[in-house]
Write a protein that holds these residues in place. Structure first.
Motif, short mmCIF file in Angstrom:
data_model
loop_
_atom_site.label_atom_id
_atom_site.label_comp_id
_atom_site.label_asym_id
_atom_site.label_seq_id
_atom_site.Cartn_x
_atom_site.Cartn_y
_atom_site.Cartn_z
N ASP A 116 0.85 -1.23 -0.03
CA ASP A 116 0.07 -0.08 0.05
C ASP A 116 0.80 1.21 0.06
O ASP A 116 0.20 2.48 -0.26
N ILE A 117 2.09 1.14 0.14
CA ILE A 117 2.93 2.22 0.45
C ILE A 117 3.18 2.92 -1.04
O ILE A 117 3.18 4.16 -1.38
N ALA A 118 3.61 2.03 -1.99
CA ALA A 118 3.85 2.68 -3.28
C ALA A 118 3.17 1.68 -4.32
O ALA A 118 3.86 1.01 -5.14
N PRO A 119 1.89 1.59 -4.48
CA PRO A 119 1.33 0.90 -5.45
C PRO A 119 1.68 0.93 -7.06
O PRO A 119 1.48 0.02 -7.93
N HIS A 120 2.17 2.34 -7.25
CA HIS A 120 2.39 2.61 -8.59
C HIS A 120 3.42 1.89 -9.13
O HIS A 120 3.95 1.77 -10.16
N LEU A 121 4.42 1.27 -8.28
CA LEU A 121 5.70 0.30 -8.58
C LEU A 121 5.31 -1.01 -8.94
O LEU A 121 6.29 -1.72 -9.54
N LEU A 122 4.00 -1.22 -8.82
CA LEU A 122 3.63 -2.66 -8.97
C LEU A 122 2.97 -2.94 -10.47
O LEU A 122 2.44 -1.69 -11.01
N THR A 123 2.97 -4.12 -10.90
CA THR A 123 2.47 -4.28 -12.16
C THR A 123 0.78 -4.45 -12.07
O THR A 123 0.40 -4.53 -10.69
N VAL A 124 -0.11 -4.24 -12.94
CA VAL A 124 -1.48 -4.26 -12.80
C VAL A 124 -2.00 -5.61 -11.95
O VAL A 124 -2.48 -5.80 -11.20
N GLU A 125 -1.20 -6.55 -12.63
CA GLU A 125 -1.37 -8.19 -11.84
C GLU A 125 -1.23 -8.33 -10.35
O GLU A 125 -1.80 -8.66 -9.64
N MET A 126 0.25 -7.61 -10.15
CA MET A 126 0.43 -7.52 -8.78
C MET A 126 -0.59 -6.98 -7.91
O MET A 126 -0.86 -7.17 -6.81
N ARG A 127 -0.98 -5.74 -8.26
CA ARG A 127 -2.07 -4.70 -7.51
C ARG A 127 -3.01 -5.76 -7.08
O ARG A 127 -3.75 -5.55 -6.27
N GLY A 128 -3.62 -6.37 -8.41
CA GLY A 128 -5.00 -7.14 -8.14
C GLY A 128 -4.59 -8.22 -7.25
O GLY A 128 -5.42 -8.65 -6.20
#
Length: 349
Positions: free
Chosen positions: A255-267
């Motif tokens: 939750d700290i830097a979700p913009h660093l994750l892929t769309v799949e990782m966020r899901g």
């Protein structure tokens, strides 16, 4: 200073100063070496750094090397042979999963170290450093210097200036325990050295791992803004996803830097948080007497308790997609009986 430390220095006991690259270990090294020179200490002196691997800041070793050159003091670097801290966290999850599947544990065990269970410090720092000191200075009394200060935390505020470990023949000395943060930075600045860039360039208040179990939200956010942290950030979030355990108890690193994750990782991360909430709700039905103590059951379960555990294990197994055994009441009773018998035999032996 204490009388015991002063006596060890007067007998030219070996002095080992733990350095991490952080400001406090820099200041402790500067203060200690200055004092040893002033009182004429001629015994062995080393700086010792426990390399934590992929979780460590890139500049940490460089800062230790610059300190070593400045003080003209040998730098010894030690590492855990079984892998770095990230390897330890990942291995811990693998073992937690395996133990759950075989009913070697009643509930899933978190993979991360915690403020009350800091194996990150004990296994990857203290253990490897002490092993090297005892090997290097075999049979000698050793002065082990660490940069701990009282204003860092309530626990450290209660620490003594020095204390012994008679079994290891080591005295731990905290020479800057009374210093303030401003005094520590003043010591570094006046020496002509630079503190770790994570402080003044990246805005960190503490330097240990890039993402530390003790870090504030501000420090976690600052670390995530540094490009060198992005790969380890994603690897750590992947472990949150795999284990469904948050990095800091209830605080999720993802939750700290979700913009660093892929769309799949966020899901996947959203699903992991949902899975964690469901696991907690399911495991609420387990009572304390049903749990193991130091890896062993304390007694046989009643039929009602076995029914509860059977339901919990089936639901958690399905939730995670585990390959668990002991999913029936009879097999659970048998597992408890086998473990109690094994425990009795070990105690008898």
């Amino acid at each position: 200073m204490t009388d015991d430390v002063e006596k060890l220095i007067s007998t030219n006991a070996p002095v080992a100063i733990g350095v991490s690259g952080g400001k406090d270990s820099q200041a402790a090294a500067l203060a200690t070496l200055r004092h040893l020179d002033a009182v004429g200490h001629t015994g062995p002196r080393i700086l010792i750094h426990a390399d934590l691997g992929s979780v460590e800041w890139d500049d940490s070793l460089r800062i230790c090397e610059e300190l070593s050159d400045y003080l003209n003091c040998e730098l010894v670097v030690v590492r855990r042979r079984a892998g770095d801290l990230m390897d330890r966290w990942e291995r811990r999850w693998f073992l937690s999963k395996s133990r759950y599947e075989t009913l070697s544990s009643v509930t899933l065990i978190p993979c991360w170290s915690t403020p009350s269970m800091r194996f990150c410090t004990s296994e990857l720092k203290t253990h490897v450093i002490m092993a090297e000191l005892k090997r290097r200075f075999k049979g000698q009394k050793i002065l082990n210097v660490i940069g701990v200060r009282r204003d860092e935390s309530a626990a450290r505020a209660r620490m003594s200036i020095a204390d012994p470990d008679p079994a290891a023949q080591v005295w731990t000395w905290r020479p800057i325990i009374e210093r303030t943060t401003d005094e520590v930075f003043d010591m570094i600045d006046s020496s002509g050295l630079q503190p770790h860039p994570a402080y003044r360039i990246h805005g960190m208040t503490r330097v240990s791992c890039r993402f530390c179990i003790m870090s504030s939200i501000a420090d976690l956010t600052a670390a995530s803004a540094v490009e060198e942290s992005h790969d380890i950030y994603r690897r750590m979030v992947q472990l949150e996803i795999d284990s469904s355990f948050a990095f800091q108890g209830a605080r999720w690193l993802g939750d700290i830097a979700p913009h660093l994750l892929t769309v799949e990782m966020r899901g996947d991360h959203w699903l992991a948080k949902s899975r964690a909430a469901r696991r907690v709700e399911i495991e609420k039905h387990i009572t304390k007497p049903m749990l193991y103590v130091k890896g062993w059951p304390t007694r046989m379960l009643t039929d009602e308790e076995a029914n509860i555990l059977c339901d919990v294990r089936n639901r958690v197994t399905e939730l995670y997609g585990f390959k668990s055994d002991r999913l029936t009441v009879d097999s659970i009773h048998q597992r408890y009986a086998d473990l109690l018998d094994e425990k009795a035999q070990k105690e008898a032996a």
